[in-house]
Design a protein around this motif. Structure first.
Motif, PDB file in Angstrom:
ATOM      1  N   GLY A 293     -39.283  26.078  40.013  1.00 41.21           N
ATOM      2  CA  GLY A 293     -40.054  25.379  39.147  1.00 41.21           C
ATOM      3  C   GLY A 293     -38.912  24.687  38.206  1.00 41.21           C
ATOM      4  N   THR A 294     -37.557  24.744  38.579  1.00 40.59           N
ATOM      5  CA  THR A 294     -36.598  24.066  37.942  1.00 40.59           C
ATOM      6  C   THR A 294     -36.529  22.438  38.416  1.00 40.59           C
ATOM      7  N   LEU A 295     -36.564  21.573  37.495  1.00 38.29           N
ATOM      8  CA  LEU A 295     -36.426  20.301  37.942  1.00 38.29           C
ATOM      9  C   LEU A 295     -35.165  19.754  37.591  1.00 38.29           C
TER      10      LEU A 295
ATOM     11  N   ASN B 257     -24.941  11.872  35.221  1.00 39.03           N
ATOM     12  CA  ASN B 257     -25.770  12.669  33.937  1.00 39.03           C
ATOM     13  C   ASN B 257     -26.782  13.410  34.599  1.00 39.03           C
ATOM     14  N   ILE B 258     -26.398  14.837  34.814  1.00 40.82           N
ATOM     15  CA  ILE B 258     -27.488  15.963  35.433  1.00 40.82           C
ATOM     16  C   ILE B 258     -27.987  16.765  34.261  1.00 40.82           C
ATOM     17  N   ASN B 259     -29.523  16.651  34.502  1.00 43.24           N
ATOM     18  CA  ASN B 259     -30.217  17.507  33.551  1.00 43.24           C
ATOM     19  C   ASN B 259     -31.205  18.336  34.468  1.00 43.24           C
ATOM     20  N   ALA B 260     -31.252  19.628  33.772  1.00 42.15           N
ATOM     21  CA  ALA B 260     -32.321  20.781  34.455  1.00 42.15           C
ATOM     22  C   ALA B 260     -33.022  21.338  33.524  1.00 42.15           C
TER      23      ALA B 260
ATOM     24  N   PRO C 267     -35.325  21.985  28.527  1.00 46.77           N
ATOM     25  CA  PRO C 267     -33.841  21.842  29.014  1.00 46.77           C
ATOM     26  C   PRO C 267     -33.320  23.174  29.302  1.00 46.77           C
ATOM     27  N   THR C 268     -32.696  23.391  30.342  1.00 41.06           N
ATOM     28  CA  THR C 268     -31.983  24.644  30.456  1.00 41.06           C
ATOM     29  C   THR C 268     -30.321  24.627  30.843  1.00 41.06           C
ATOM     30  N   ALA C 269     -29.711  25.629  30.450  1.00 39.72           N
ATOM     31  CA  ALA C 269     -28.282  25.449  30.791  1.00 39.72           C
ATOM     32  C   ALA C 269     -27.895  25.719  32.026  1.00 39.72           C
ATOM     33  N   PHE C 270     -26.658  25.104  32.636  1.00 37.96           N
ATOM     34  CA  PHE C 270     -26.347  25.193  34.131  1.00 37.96           C
ATOM     35  C   PHE C 270     -24.927  24.728  33.956  1.00 37.96           C
ATOM     36  N   THR C 271     -23.963  25.128  35.130  1.00 36.26           N
ATOM     37  CA  THR C 271     -22.712  24.551  35.388  1.00 36.26           C
ATOM     38  C   THR C 271     -22.583  24.342  36.803  1.00 36.26           C
ATOM     39  N   THR C 272     -21.802  23.204  36.972  1.00 36.68           N
ATOM     40  CA  THR C 272     -21.509  22.967  38.414  1.00 36.68           C
ATOM     41  C   THR C 272     -20.201  22.905  38.725  1.00 36.68           C
ATOM     42  N   ASP C 273     -19.690  22.708  39.868  1.00 35.20           N
ATOM     43  CA  ASP C 273     -18.118  22.840  40.371  1.00 35.20           C
ATOM     44  C   ASP C 273     -17.244  21.510  39.926  1.00 35.20           C
TER      45      ASP C 273
ATOM     46  N   ASP D  88     -33.029  29.730  40.931  1.00 32.79           N
ATOM     47  CA  ASP D  88     -33.538  29.116  42.292  1.00 32.79           C
ATOM     48  C   ASP D  88     -32.523  27.713  42.380  1.00 32.79           C
ATOM     49  N   ILE D  89     -31.610  27.446  41.506  1.00 32.87           N
ATOM     50  CA  ILE D  89     -30.536  26.366  41.936  1.00 32.87           C
ATOM     51  C   ILE D  89     -29.204  26.790  42.143  1.00 32.87           C
ATOM     52  N   VAL D  90     -28.863  28.092  41.655  1.00 32.37           N
ATOM     53  CA  VAL D  90     -27.380  28.521  41.957  1.00 32.37           C
ATOM     54  C   VAL D  90     -27.270  28.540  43.400  1.00 32.37           C
ATOM     55  N   GLY D  91     -26.152  28.100  43.575  1.00 32.17           N
ATOM     56  CA  GLY D  91     -25.467  27.900  45.081  1.00 32.17           C
ATOM     57  C   GLY D  91     -26.030  26.697  45.732  1.00 32.17           C
ATOM     58  N   THR D  92     -27.063  26.059  45.351  1.00 29.11           N
ATOM     59  CA  THR D  92     -27.333  24.772  46.079  1.00 29.11           C
ATOM     60  C   THR D  92     -26.468  23.609  45.916  1.00 29.11           C
TER      61      THR D  92
END
Length: 238
Positions: free
Chosen positions: A110-112, A149-152, A158-164, A207-211
Motif C-alpha cells: 500500500g505504499t505509493l 524529489n522522491i515521496n512515499a 507521508p511516511t519516512a524513508f531513506t535511500t542509498d 514493502d519498499i525496503v530493498g527495492t
C-alpha cells in the motif's frame, strides 16, 4: 575601245591573286568561358550557442513511468573541422523538464512512491562527418540532474524513508543530425540517453525496503544554433 576594255579586265584578273596574297589571314579567337557563381563552402569550425525544445520519457522501469514530458533548454559549444570532412568538438547542454502526469508506483503493502526530475545537464564530446551543409554526429560524456524529489505515502499520509543516495551524476550518449540553412545558422534534431544508475530504498515501510528503481531518461530534441565561424582550414561559409 573594245581592246582597251578587254585589256583592263585581263590586268585585273592577273592582279587579283597577288592582292589576295597580301591580305593577312583571319585569326581564330576562342570564346571566353561562361561566368559561374563561386561554389558554396561550408565550415563548421568555431563557437556556437543556441536553444532546443523536445520531450523526455523513460522506459517504465523507474518512478516516472513512461509518460512523455516537455523539455526546453540551451546549449553551447565549439567545433573543429579537419581532414576535410570530419568534425570534432565539445558541447554543454542544460534542459528543464515539466512534471508530466506521474502517478508513481504502488507497492503491494500500500505504499505509493512518486518521483520527479526536472533538470538535466551534460558536458559531452562530439564527433561527426559532414557533407555539404549537413553534419551527422555522435556524442557522449558526463551527465547531471537535480536531486530527484522522491515521496512515499501510505494511505495518503507521508511516511519516512531513506535511500542509498540521490544519484545526481551519471553519463549520457546520443546522436543527431545538424544542417546549415543560412550563413551562421544551423538547425539540429537529436536523441540523447541519460543514465544515473539505480536508487535503492534502505529504510522505510517494509514493502519498499530493498527495492530499487532505475534513474534514466530518454530525450528527443530539435534546436537551432548561431555559429560564430572564423574561417578555419576550409574557408568561409559563403
Amino acid at each position: 575601245m573594245k581592246k582597251l576594255l578587254l585589256g583592263t579586265v585581263a590586268l585585273a584578273a592577273l592582279a587579283s591573286p597577288a592582292f589576295a596574297a597580301d591580305i593577312p589571314a583571319r585569326t581564330y579567337t576562342k570564346a571566353p568561358p561562361p561566368v559561374t557563381a563561386p561554389a558554396l563552402v561550408y565550415n563548421w569550425t568555431g563557437f556556437y550557442i543556441g536553444g532546443h525544445v523536445g520531450g523526455g520519457f523513460t522506459d517504465g522501469t523507474n518512478l516516472m513511468g513512461s509518460d512523455a514530458r516537455f523539455l526546453g533548454g540551451v546549449q553551447g559549444g565549439f567545433d573543429y573541422q579537419f581532414a576535410p570532412n570530419w568534425v570534432v568538438g565539445a558541447e554543454a547542454q542544460y534542459s528543464w523538464l515539466t512534471g508530466g502526469s506521474n502517478n508513481g508506483t504502488l507497492f503491494p503493502g500500500g505504499t505509493l512512491v512518486t518521483g520527479n526530475t526536472d533538470q538535466l545537464g551534460s558536458v559531452t564530446g562530439r564527433f561527426g562527418y559532414t557533407w555539404g551543409p549537413a553534419l551527422l554526429y555522435a556524442k557522449g560524456g558526463y551527465a547531471w540532474r537535480d536531486a530527484t524529489n522522491i515521496n512515499a505515502t501510505v494511505g495518503g499520509v507521508p511516511t519516512a524513508f531513506t535511500t542509498d543516495g540521490n544519484h545526481k551524476d551519471g553519463y549520457t550518449v546520443g546522436a543527431g543530425l545538424e544542417y546549415m540553412f543560412a550563413p551562421n545558422w544551423s538547425a539540429k534534431a537529436e536523441y540523447q540517453y541519460y543514465n544515473f544508475g539505480k536508487t535503492t530504498f534502505t529504510a522505510g515501510p517494509p514493502d519498499i525496503v530493498g527495492t530499487s528503481f532505475r534513474n534514466d531518461e530518454h530525450t528527443v530534441k530539435v534546436g537551432i544554433n548561431y555559429r560564430f565561424g572564423w574561417g578555419g582550414p576550409t574557408g568561409s561559409r559563403y
